[in-house]
Write an enzyme that holds these catalytic residues in place. Structure first.
Site, PDB file in Angstrom:
ATOM      1  N   LYS A  76       0.848  -1.207   0.000  1.00 45.61           N
ATOM      2  CA  LYS A  76       0.000   0.000   0.000  1.00 45.61           C
ATOM      3  C   LYS A  76       0.881   1.253   0.000  1.00 45.61           C
ATOM      4  O   LYS A  76       0.606   2.219  -0.716  1.00 45.61           O
ATOM      5  CB  LYS A  76      -0.939  -0.019   1.219  1.00 45.61           C
ATOM      6  CG  LYS A  76      -2.026  -1.083   1.095  1.00 45.61           C
ATOM      7  CD  LYS A  76      -2.756  -1.365   2.411  1.00 45.61           C
ATOM      8  CE  LYS A  76      -3.704  -2.552   2.246  1.00 45.61           C
ATOM      9  NZ  LYS A  76      -4.393  -2.945   3.482  1.00 45.61           N
ATOM     10  N   ASP A  87     -10.592   3.211   4.522  1.00 48.67           N
ATOM     11  CA  ASP A  87     -10.927   1.781   4.500  1.00 48.67           C
ATOM     12  C   ASP A  87     -12.441   1.570   4.617  1.00 48.67           C
ATOM     13  O   ASP A  87     -12.933   0.464   4.426  1.00 48.67           O
ATOM     14  CB  ASP A  87     -10.226   1.057   5.666  1.00 48.67           C
ATOM     15  CG  ASP A  87      -9.139   0.106   5.173  1.00 48.67           C
ATOM     16  OD1 ASP A  87      -9.119  -0.176   3.961  1.00 48.67           O
ATOM     17  OD2 ASP A  87      -8.339  -0.345   5.999  1.00 48.67           O
ATOM     18  N   GLN A 132      -4.059  -1.262   9.764  1.00 46.79           N
ATOM     19  CA  GLN A 132      -4.054  -2.616   9.194  1.00 46.79           C
ATOM     20  C   GLN A 132      -4.656  -3.605  10.193  1.00 46.79           C
ATOM     21  O   GLN A 132      -4.240  -3.668  11.351  1.00 46.79           O
ATOM     22  CB  GLN A 132      -2.608  -3.014   8.834  1.00 46.79           C
ATOM     23  CG  GLN A 132      -2.507  -4.338   8.108  1.00 46.79           C
ATOM     24  CD  GLN A 132      -3.153  -4.328   6.716  1.00 46.79           C
ATOM     25  OE1 GLN A 132      -3.090  -3.344   5.988  1.00 46.79           O
ATOM     26  NE2 GLN A 132      -3.803  -5.419   6.348  1.00 46.79           N
TER      27      GLN A 132
END
Ligand code: NAP
Length: 295
Positions: free
Chosen positions: A54, A121, A98
């Site tokens: 990412k 996200d 994450q």
């Protein structure tokens, strides 16, 4: 009939090129560089790989990347302090924590500390709530399910009026994928580990999204001829011909299913590349929103 193979890498590349162009425009016209902050807690090898990918992609597309790699035993308060620091930083347009987090940290509280304007996200309870409601617009939707919809659209499958079956009800994939399909006016059935007569339910589907994490579980004779099959699964199975001793397969028995389906994603090379591409899109969209270019 052999299915059209949906090339996730090619679709992801075109999403990435549009992000690159928008990021360059934002920089030259508005002096804004989209910024993504990643937060990684602990040493989970898969999480480290994903975060590295990412960060690299963010830089490759001309955006600003910053990361915090934190010890596995960090306290909830310390972690929240770091999230709030990025929340207050105007150079940051997206914050990604994450998952999974170590067990002593409360995922809901941590995700809830990300301002919804930087929730690239799409896991903040308000964004999730809006996604689950009729006539509400989340600021961001989760990247993997958003990528599934782009892949379905890429082959021209009509979603409105279609019967869709989503296998799996996780917060990350199954449930948001189902909501996105409902918003596009599909008639959706969500299946899970307690679903009875699963093959018969799947046989009704014009669109199948498989996200259960079980290697080659969905068989060719469960698939309605001509259906569009999106395989989210990433499972490792033993393979002596590979140096690593294993290879990746999806949740669908791809080799046989492609002889029945109308269109199908491979795994790897289908949904996987879309997840990062959609994260890049969300980060750039967030910066466009701060520049007043997007609602
Ligand atoms: P998860 O949280 O483990 O959820 C799995 C879901 O599948 C659960 O809802 C579970 O039902 C259901 N399930 C399990 N066994 C089943 C069965 N025999 N029949 C029907 N349903 C069953 O998994 P996830 O995070 O959603 O991930 C699913 C897969 O997608 C994994 O292979 C993962 O690696 C992959 N993935 C890929 C990407 C990508 O970018 N390509 C991103 C995320 C995930 P219950 O709710 O009843 O337990």
């Amino acid at each position: 009939m052999t299915a059209r193979i949906i090339d996730g890498k090619a679709v992801a590349a075109s999403v990435q090129e549009s992000v690159r162009a928008d990021a360059a425009m934002l920089k030259s016209k508005y002096g804004v560089t989209p910024g993504l902050a990643t937060i990684l807690v602990g040493e989970n090898p898969a999480s480290k790989t994903y975060v590295g990918m990412k960060q690299r992609m963010t830089q490759e597309l001309g955006m600003y990347s910053v990361g915090s790699h934190l010890p596995a035993d960090i306290s909830q308060d310390e972690l929240l302090k770091i999230v709030r620091g990025y929340a207050a930083d105007p150079k940051i347009h997206g914050i990604l924590v994450q998952l999974p987090l170590p067990a002593h940290l409360d995922q809901e509280t941590v995700l809830g500390a990300i301002p919804i304007e930087k929730d690239v996200d799409g896991f903040h309870p308000i964004n999730v709530g809006r996604l689950a409601m009729k006539n509400r617009e989340p600021l961001f939707v989760p990247c993997t399910p958003a990528g599934c919809i782009v892949l379905i659209d890429s082959v021209g499958t009509k979603i409105e009026g279609a019967r869709a079956v989503v296998l799996g009800r996780s917060n990350i994939v199954g449930l948001p994928a189902a909501f996105l399909l409902v918003h596009r006016n599909a008639t959706v059935t969500i299946c899970h580990s307690k679903t009875q007569n699963l093959p018969d339910v799947v046989r009704q589907a014009d669109i199948i999204v498989a996200a259960i994490g079980k290697a080659q579980f969905v068989k060719a004779d469960w698939i309605k001829p001509g259906a569009t099959v999106i395989d989210v699964g990433t499972n490792a199975i033993p393979d002596a011909t590979k140096k690593s001793g294993y290879r990746q397969v999806g949740d669908v028995d791809f080799e046989n299913a492609k002889e029945v389906a109308g269109a199908i994603t491979p795994s790897p090379g289908g949904v996987g590349p879309m997840t990062i591409a959609m994260l890049m899109r969300n980060t750039c969209d967030s910066a466009m929103r701060t520049a007043g270019l997007k609602k």
